[in-house]
Scaffold this motif. Structure first.
Motif, mmCIF file in Angstrom:
data_model
loop_
_atom_site.group_PDB
_atom_site.id
_atom_site.type_symbol
_atom_site.label_atom_id
_atom_site.label_comp_id
_atom_site.label_asym_id
_atom_site.label_seq_id
_atom_site.Cartn_x
_atom_site.Cartn_y
_atom_site.Cartn_z
ATOM 1 N N CYS A 158 0.838 -1.198 0.000
ATOM 2 C CA CYS A 158 0.000 0.000 0.000
ATOM 3 C C CYS A 158 0.872 1.247 0.000
ATOM 4 N N CYS A 161 0.101 3.004 3.886
ATOM 5 C CA CYS A 161 0.524 2.379 5.148
ATOM 6 C C CYS A 161 1.568 1.285 4.954
ATOM 7 N N CYS A 176 -6.253 -1.942 -0.139
ATOM 8 C CA CYS A 176 -5.524 -2.298 1.075
ATOM 9 C C CYS A 176 -6.505 -2.780 2.135
ATOM 10 N N LYS A 178 -5.842 -3.077 5.243
ATOM 11 C CA LYS A 178 -5.560 -2.458 6.540
ATOM 12 C C LYS A 178 -6.174 -1.066 6.645
ATOM 13 N N CYS A 179 -5.876 -0.200 5.658
ATOM 14 C CA CYS A 179 -6.378 1.181 5.732
ATOM 15 C C CYS A 179 -7.517 1.439 4.751
ATOM 16 N N ASN A 180 -7.936 0.385 4.026
ATOM 17 C CA ASN A 180 -9.068 0.467 3.096
ATOM 18 C C ASN A 180 -8.837 1.486 1.985
ATOM 19 N N SER A 181 -7.582 1.686 1.633
ATOM 20 C CA SER A 181 -7.238 2.639 0.583
ATOM 21 C C SER A 181 -7.039 1.906 -0.738
#
Length: 263
Positions: A158, A161, A176, A178-181
């Motif tokens: 990512c 992050c 991603c 983890k950070c939903n990006s």
């Protein structure tokens, strides 16, 4: 109530267990060890750093374990039989100019010039030698003689992050977990090389796991190959000086991990 920080020299010896507060430059951190230095080490015959053993009961901020902190306030460090220990009574705090300005009742008033002195201190690690042992920090310079091809690979992470748990949405598009990006990704690299260095006599082998910056510097800039690079592009390449931790030492071979560049 504010109080002035007492800077205690690391090379002081005492026969009675006692606790001290230090301000020191962080060189490298692992889960159970801190490699740190202060200006007192420049005056004595030391390897350029001291080791603080971090007990499981001591809370360690993520900035330290991620090696993102340059200067630390080490409060109530136990000096016992020549060994430094951080336990449940110790407090480890990364500090910066912002932290200094926000001093409060539990945090000492630190002169900015003292902080800058520690932050800008030049760290000189000893060279790798045939008697270097595991968990020592060393400097190594050498020439690439071979590559461990099983360790040579790249993978997307990512761009925000740096998490590598990604869901592929389409060509060059990932989400991603983890950070939903779904922003653009970056590329991580792995490479371990065998080097020859003047301090280590043959046929002893020295293997180094490189940081990404060192890998990028070694690869040819004139060609970008999504399928990889030929072995000949890195052989006989001069590398170093690199700051490394000795993972394994011995008469037949050394295994080193390059550590992040000292600030």
């Amino acid at each position: 109530m504010l109080f002035w920080l007492v800077i205690f020299s690391f090379h002081v010896q005492t026969d009675v267990p006692a606790r001290y507060t230090y301000m020191a430059k962080l060189i490298y951190a692992t889960e159970d060890r801190l490699y740190v230095a202060d200006s007192s080490l420049l005056q004595v015959n030391c390897p350029g750093y001291v080791i603080i053993s971090v007990k499981p009961s001591c809370f360690t901020p993520s900035q330290m374990t991620d090696n993102r902190a340059a200067v630390l306030l080490l409060q109530d460090i136990l000096l016992d039989k020549g060994n430094l220990n951080a336990d449940k009574y110790s407090r480890l705090t990364p500090i910066s100019n912002d932290t200094v300005r926000e001093a409060d009742a539990w945090f000492p008033l630190i002169p900015v010039q003292e902080l800058n002195l520690i932050s800008n201190m030049k760290i000189i690690l000893p060279n790798l030698t045939s008697v270097s042992v595991a968990k020592e920090l060393v400097t190594v310079t050498g020439t690439v003689r071979g590559v461990d091809e099983e360790t040579a690979f790249v993978w997307p992470v990512c761009g925000i992050c740096e998490n590598d748990l990604l869901i592929e949405l389409g060509p060059n598009e990932y989400l991603c977990q983890k950070c939903n990006s779904s922003s653009q990704t970056s590329t991580k690299m792995s490479l371990e090389v065998f080097i020859s260095c003047p301090e280590i006599p043959e046929p002893c082998k020295v293997k180094v796991k490189l940081q990404q910056n060192s890998i990028v510097d070694m690869l040819p800039t004139s060609q970008e190959n999504s399928q990889g690079y030929p072995l000949s592009s890195v052989l006989d390449h001069a590398i170093g000086p690199l700051c490394c931790i000795v993972v394994r030492g011995g008469t037949n071979n050394f295994i080193l991990n390059e550590i992040p560049t000292l600030r």
